[in-house]
Design an enzyme around this catalytic site. Structure first.
Site, PDB file in Angstrom:
ATOM      1  N   GLY A 189       0.809  -1.211   0.000  1.00 47.51           N
ATOM      2  CA  GLY A 189       0.000   0.000   0.000  1.00 47.51           C
ATOM      3  C   GLY A 189       0.846   1.266   0.000  1.00 47.51           C
ATOM      4  CB  THR A 190       3.878   2.219   1.888  1.00 43.92           C
ATOM      5  OG1 THR A 190       3.281   1.949   3.160  1.00 43.92           O
ATOM      6  CG2 THR A 190       4.794   3.421   2.006  1.00 43.92           C
ATOM      7  CB  CYS A 195       3.041   4.233  16.436  1.00 44.03           C
ATOM      8  SG  CYS A 195       4.110   4.895  17.655  1.00 44.03           S
ATOM      9  CB  SER A 204      -1.930  -3.240   1.114  1.00 40.71           C
ATOM     10  OG  SER A 204      -0.952  -3.971   1.810  1.00 40.71           O
ATOM     11  N   GLY A 205      -1.785  -6.356   0.083  1.00 41.03           N
ATOM     12  CA  GLY A 205      -2.036  -7.781   0.327  1.00 41.03           C
ATOM     13  C   GLY A 205      -2.386  -8.134   1.766  1.00 41.03           C
ATOM     14  CG  HIS A 206      -0.318  -6.356   5.259  1.00 45.64           C
ATOM     15  ND1 HIS A 206      -0.541  -5.844   6.510  1.00 45.64           N
ATOM     16  CD2 HIS A 206       0.124  -5.325   4.508  1.00 45.64           C
ATOM     17  CE1 HIS A 206      -0.236  -4.558   6.513  1.00 45.64           C
ATOM     18  NE2 HIS A 206       0.167  -4.221   5.305  1.00 45.64           N
ATOM     19  CG  ASN A 259      -5.810   3.926   8.378  1.00 43.17           C
ATOM     20  OD1 ASN A 259      -6.235   4.928   7.806  1.00 43.17           O
ATOM     21  ND2 ASN A 259      -4.660   3.915   9.016  1.00 43.17           N
ATOM     22  CB  THR A 280      13.125  -9.464 -10.877  1.00 42.01           C
ATOM     23  OG1 THR A 280      14.159  -9.226 -11.830  1.00 42.01           O
ATOM     24  CG2 THR A 280      12.670 -10.906 -10.962  1.00 42.01           C
ATOM     25  CD  GLN A 337      -7.829  -0.681   7.286  1.00 39.92           C
ATOM     26  OE1 GLN A 337      -8.105  -1.621   8.003  1.00 39.92           O
ATOM     27  NE2 GLN A 337      -6.584  -0.292   7.049  1.00 39.92           N
TER      28      GLN A 337
HETATM   29  C1  LIG Z   1      -1.994  -0.268   5.835  1.00 37.74           C
HETATM   30  C2  LIG Z   1      -2.357   0.932   5.048  1.00 37.74           C
HETATM   31  C3  LIG Z   1      -1.464   1.488   4.101  1.00 37.74           C
HETATM   32  C4  LIG Z   1      -0.069   0.972   3.914  1.00 37.74           C
HETATM   33  O1  LIG Z   1      -0.053  -0.293   3.305  1.00 37.74           O
HETATM   34  P1  LIG Z   1       1.244  -1.243   3.470  1.00 37.74           P
HETATM   35  O2  LIG Z   1       0.966  -2.402   2.582  1.00 37.74           O
HETATM   36  O3  LIG Z   1       1.311  -1.607   4.926  1.00 37.74           O
HETATM   37  O4  LIG Z   1       2.429  -0.444   3.026  1.00 37.74           O
HETATM   38  C5  LIG Z   1      -1.893   2.574   3.363  1.00 37.74           C
HETATM   39  N1  LIG Z   1      -3.119   3.092   3.525  1.00 37.74           N
HETATM   40  C6  LIG Z   1      -4.003   2.592   4.410  1.00 37.74           C
HETATM   41  C7  LIG Z   1      -5.360   3.202   4.532  1.00 37.74           C
HETATM   42  C8  LIG Z   1      -3.655   1.498   5.206  1.00 37.74           C
HETATM   43  O5  LIG Z   1      -4.531   1.015   6.095  1.00 37.74           O
END
Ligand SMILES: *Cc1c(COP(=O)(O)O)cnc(C)c1O
Length: 367
Positions: free
Chosen positions: A50-51, A307, A181-183, A133, A219, A161
């Site tokens: 996501g970042t 944090c 984002s995957g996680h 989030n 890659t 989110q």
């Molecule tokens: C977690 C999050 C991100 C960052 O994603 P990562 O995959 O952890 O770098 C960005 N935006 C929102 C709203 C998020 O909740």
């Protein structure tokens, strides 16, 4: 993912058969992601998360639009994730852009009429978070997007989110760029997607090979890409059923906690919010102490800013809602998921009030 870590470890850019098999797996994954987003596969760019997606969207569009039509303003909101807010700040302090923040209401929501008033041709892009989030509030993305589209200004949405909880069809949402984002969708960490509509030009963040249509060289992370696509497919398939199951549980938390605990309140929108998300502030509580106490009792929760170093800086999002530090330092967010049950809510509601009271009286004794 396992076959792509063990036997099928080819580089998708290679000409040999093992490489071509990896390439086919990536193409399949890209097509599955495009199915969920309602876009074409070449509009799907795999990133490290996501970042990076947020950075690529903001920096890439800001530089391209400045080159193309001398647009130098970034229009966003005060309730974005740091991946957007700090990127916007960096574009201001190091690259000469100007920042404009849209007003938000007391739930952290942006209104289309405020966007209508704020938008002008100098704006390089508009970036608005879809589901927040920290406070769960959902923004009216389709309406905001329609305004940007009419003015011809690129519109980025941080849907990190929202994915797995809200519809993601980019045509319905009127978005040009969207981060996932995957996680956050039960997928692997360190993998994400940026949707980039075909009519948007981006200056790449990285220079190198021609992977990802030249937009994101390097890659490809094949196992994670395969895992991401499958996670997104399942999350989208399961989305409505999950919401139906967890939303009543979440509503219990939102209704009962403010009654059970003195000097507590929910934050974010009471109804227009992510269905799995509950968020609160407790006056005169340190959220890290609260999280540690909850963890010992078997509950994995978060505070407003995830944090762990005890950064004393209060959450920008809670500040933007007008909460004073005595309130904002005691934030709690609860995300419900596939594993949660009614019993979990009973147990949680039995533990939380005593824990808050204990922490407050310990604090009082120290003072
Ligand atoms: C977690 C999050 C991100 C960052 O994603 P990562 O995959 O952890 O770098 C960005 N935006 C929102 C709203 C998020 O909740």
């Amino acid at each position: 993912m396992t076959p792509f870590l063990r036997q099928e470890y080819g580089n998708p850019s290679s000409v040999h058969q093992r490489g071509q098999q990896a390439e086919a797996a990536v193409a399949h994954a890209r097509a599955r992601v495009a199915d969920v987003l309602g876009c074409s596969p070449h509009e799907v760019i795999f990133t490290s998360g996501g970042t990076e997606s947020d950075n690529l969207a903001l920096r890439g569009t800001a530089f391209a639009e400045r080159d193309r039509r001398s647009a130098t303003h970034i229009l966003t909101t005060p309730v974005e994730h740091d991946a957007v807010l700090r990127t916007a700040d960096d574009l201001v302090t190091r690259f000469g852009f100007e920042l404009q923040l849209l007003p938000i209401d007391s739930y952290g929501m942006v209104s289309p009429s405020d966007l209508e008033r704020a938008i002008h041709p100098e704006i390089a892009l508009v970036s608005v978070i879809y589901g927040n989030n920290e406070i769960g509030t959902i923004n009216p993305i389709a309406e905001l997007g329609a305004i940007c589209m009419e003015k011809g200004i690129p519109f980025h949405v941080d849907a990190v989110q929202a994915a797995g909880h809200l519809p993601l069809n980019v045509q319905d949402l009127n978005v040009n760029l969207m981060s996932i984002s995957g996680h956050k969708i039960y997928g692997p960490k360190g993998i994400g997607v940026l949707y980039v509509s075909a009519d948007i030009e981006l200056v790449p963040l990285l220079t190198g090979g021609s992977q990802e249509f030249g937009t994101r060289p390097g890659t490809l992370n094949v196992p994670s890409i395969v895992g991401f696509a499958e996670a997104l497919r399942i999350a989208d398939l399961d989305r409505e059923a999950l919401a139906q199951r967890v939303q009543p549980l979440r509503d219990r938390l939102m209704q009962e906690i403010p009654h059970l605990i003195p000097d507590s309140r929910s934050v974010g929108h009471p109804t227009d919010r992510l269905p799995h998300h509950a968020s609160f502030v407790f006056r005169n509580i340190e959220s890290n102490q609260l999280l540690t106490g909850l963890d010992l009792a078997g509950f994995e929760c978060s505070s407003s800013s995830a944090c762990k170093t005890g950064d004393p800086e209060p959450s920008k999002v809670l500040q933007a809602l007008g909460l004073t530090p005595d309130w904002s330092s005691g934030s709690l967010r609860i995300s419900l998921g596939r594993a949660n049950s009614e019993q979990d809510i009973d147990n949680f509601l039995a533990v939380l009030p005593n824990l808050v009271e204990r922490l407050r009286s310990a604090e009082a004794m120290q003072a």
